[in-house]
Design a protein around this motif. Structure first.
Motif: not given
Length: 188
Positions: A130-136, A140-146
């Protein structure tokens, strides 16, 4: 575009929560993005969907249910939240950890640090490639969502794609390992 036009385009009700609007946008843009769908008119449709998302993401939303993320006690913490991952660090740090984590699970095939995008080709044991595309997403106040999207790489596509929640847990594990090994960035 008015908020009611945007809701109609995304197919959500006026009572839709922010998460429901986001899910509708992500589903629609996944089908109508010109990089995924070469049909005529997809570029215009994608632009309209993006405009609808922009209108609704700034509109006061129906209050979402309270988030029950674990408390952040470890500055290197990362945890799976459904089919995405939360990391308790700023986006620039998480991006470095994400590149390392992507190398741990597969081969990095695309990297755009400015856009916060990493793409990796991953072969699962006794499973598909599979190809995983990961986007930052640093909002979000608590940090960073991927955000994680997964597409079959083989043709014809195999029907046995891995469970998205399991992939998120795997990525969270490797993010924690990368963060522990790389440590916080040096400051002047």
């Amino acid at each position: 575009m008015t908020p009611s036009d945007a809701r109609a385009l995304l197919g959500v009700s006026p009572q839709a929560t922010h998460d429901e609007v986001r899910a509708a946008f992500r589903a629609q843009i996944g089908r109508h993005h010109p990089d995924v769908n070469p049909a005529p008119g997809t570029s215009a449709r994608a632009m309209a969907l993006i405009e609808a998302w922009e209108v609704l993401s700034v509109e006061p939303a129906v209050t979402d249910p309270p988030v029950t993320d674990p408390p952040i006690t470890d500055p290197l913490a990362a945890w799976a939240t459904g089919s995405s991952v939360m990391a308790a660090a700023p986006a620039d740090e998480v991006m470095l950890w994400l590149i390392d984590a992507a190398h741990r699970v597969g081969d990095v095939t695309f990297l755009d640090m400015a856009a916060g995008l990493v793409e990796a080709l991953v072969e699962f044991v006794d499973g598909p490639v599979v190809t995983l595309t990961l986007s930052l997403q640093g909002r979000v106040a608590a940090g960073t969502e991927v955000f994680i999207s997964m597409e079959p790489w083989s043709r014809p596509p195999r029907p046995d794609l891995p469970d998205p929640d399991a992939v998120a847990r795997l990525l969270a594990h490797h993010l924690c390992e990368a963060a522990a090994e790389l440590g916080p960035p040096l400051t002047d």
